[in-house]
Design a protein around this motif. Structure first.
Motif, PDB file in Angstrom:
ATOM      1  N   PRO A  27      -5.793   8.695  -3.381  1.00  8.78           N
ATOM      2  CA  PRO A  27      -5.024   7.527  -2.931  1.00  8.78           C
ATOM      3  C   PRO A  27      -5.446   7.055  -1.543  1.00  8.78           C
ATOM      4  O   PRO A  27      -5.135   5.945  -1.138  1.00  8.78           O
ATOM      5  CB  PRO A  27      -3.584   8.029  -2.923  1.00  8.78           C
ATOM      6  N   PHE A  28      -6.187   7.897  -0.820  1.00 11.00           N
ATOM      7  CA  PHE A  28      -6.614   7.518   0.533  1.00 11.00           C
ATOM      8  C   PHE A  28      -7.825   6.597   0.509  1.00 11.00           C
ATOM      9  O   PHE A  28      -8.246   6.119   1.558  1.00 11.00           O
ATOM     10  CB  PHE A  28      -6.939   8.772   1.344  1.00 11.00           C
ATOM     11  N   VAL A  29      -8.383   6.329  -0.653  1.00 13.77           N
ATOM     12  CA  VAL A  29      -9.524   5.432  -0.752  1.00 13.77           C
ATOM     13  C   VAL A  29      -9.141   4.031  -0.291  1.00 13.77           C
ATOM     14  O   VAL A  29      -9.904   3.352   0.388  1.00 13.77           O
ATOM     15  CB  VAL A  29     -10.040   5.384  -2.208  1.00 13.77           C
ATOM     16  N   PHE A  30      -7.946   3.618  -0.633  1.00 13.43           N
ATOM     17  CA  PHE A  30      -7.518   2.252  -0.339  1.00 13.43           C
ATOM     18  C   PHE A  30      -6.798   2.143   0.998  1.00 13.43           C
ATOM     19  O   PHE A  30      -6.439   1.043   1.413  1.00 13.43           O
ATOM     20  CB  PHE A  30      -6.625   1.744  -1.464  1.00 13.43           C
ATOM     21  N   ALA A  31      -6.557   3.258   1.665  1.00 16.22           N
ATOM     22  CA  ALA A  31      -5.858   3.233   2.949  1.00 16.22           C
ATOM     23  C   ALA A  31      -6.851   2.984   4.079  1.00 16.22           C
ATOM     24  O   ALA A  31      -7.992   3.438   4.036  1.00 16.22           O
ATOM     25  CB  ALA A  31      -5.135   4.550   3.176  1.00 16.22           C
TER      26      ALA A  31
END
Length: 72
Positions: A27-31
């Motif tokens: 989920p940190f890919v888009f952060a």
């Protein structure tokens, strides 16, 4: 728009019943993990280093010269 090769491959894997690699992404890919700070006093001073600092104080080099001609 055209589809990339990678996207076509992902869709093909999904059609064949295999897992889509997109689902395994963190989920940190888009952060946005960059830290942002506000400008310091020094940053603000350096921003205006080469600009005309005195233009809003009236010291910008312009002047008014009034001459009264006296004829005798």
């Amino acid at each position: 728009m055209a589809k990339s090769k990678a996207k076509k491959l992902r869709e093909k894997l999904e059609r064949e019943g295999k897992i889509n690699p997109e689902l395994k992404r963190s989920p940190f890919v888009f952060a946005d993990l960059r830290t942002r700070t506000t400008k310091t006093k020094k940053d603000c001073l350096y921003k205006n280093k080469y600009k005309n600092h005195f233009s809003n104080e009236g010291k910008n080099g312009s002047f008014y010269f009034a001459c009264r001609w006296i004829y005798f």
